[in-house]
Scaffold this motif. Sequence first.
Motif: not given
Length: 196
Positions: A18-32, A41-52
């Motif tokens: 949803e974030v990618l579709a709305r904000e594009g790749a630049r808007g894709l942050t763990f916080r978003a 806050a901080g949940t995504a960083s526990n599930y994914f090693a990094n943005r890639d």
Amino acid sequence: MVRRNAERRAALVDGAIEVLAREGARGLTFRAVDSEAGVPAGTASNYFANRDDLLTQAGARVYERLQPDEATITRQRARTRDREAYAVLMRELVGRISDFRTGYLALLELRLEATRRPELRAVLTEQVRADLHANVAYHEESGLPGDATAVKLLYLTLNWLIVEQLTLPDVLSEAERERLVTAAVERLTTGLPQLD
């Protein structure tokens, strides 16, 4: 606990789409992604090693969600094997993909991002190649008219039709899009020479 973790991971990846579709790749942050998924806050960083890692999993999830369900496959297999049945199948495909608008727009963002990220490009290349191979195999097994070249040409043609529909929906009417899908099937399945 494992099921809950899998559900939360899926919610996070769906949030990333949803974030990618709305904000594009630049808007894709763990916080978003956390915000979109409605998790602390901080949940995504526990599930994914990094943005890639998140980008890669979002791409895989789009393809997973675009797959037809068993009822659709059963209905498709019960149809006749003529050009009209093939056109119906392709119109349903365009409809299914268009109905997941954010997924397809996210996929376009991922493809653009893949031009800058070799790992993502490798994952998407493998996924698209496998998807195209599966489409050709299904076509050959189904007995529908046309050959592998027709399948690949329809894949390319319909992808741009979908891009047009999702990004500039007023260029073609729904009736025009349906006529174009039918015409593409008719023209591409009439004895054109096969490419290797």
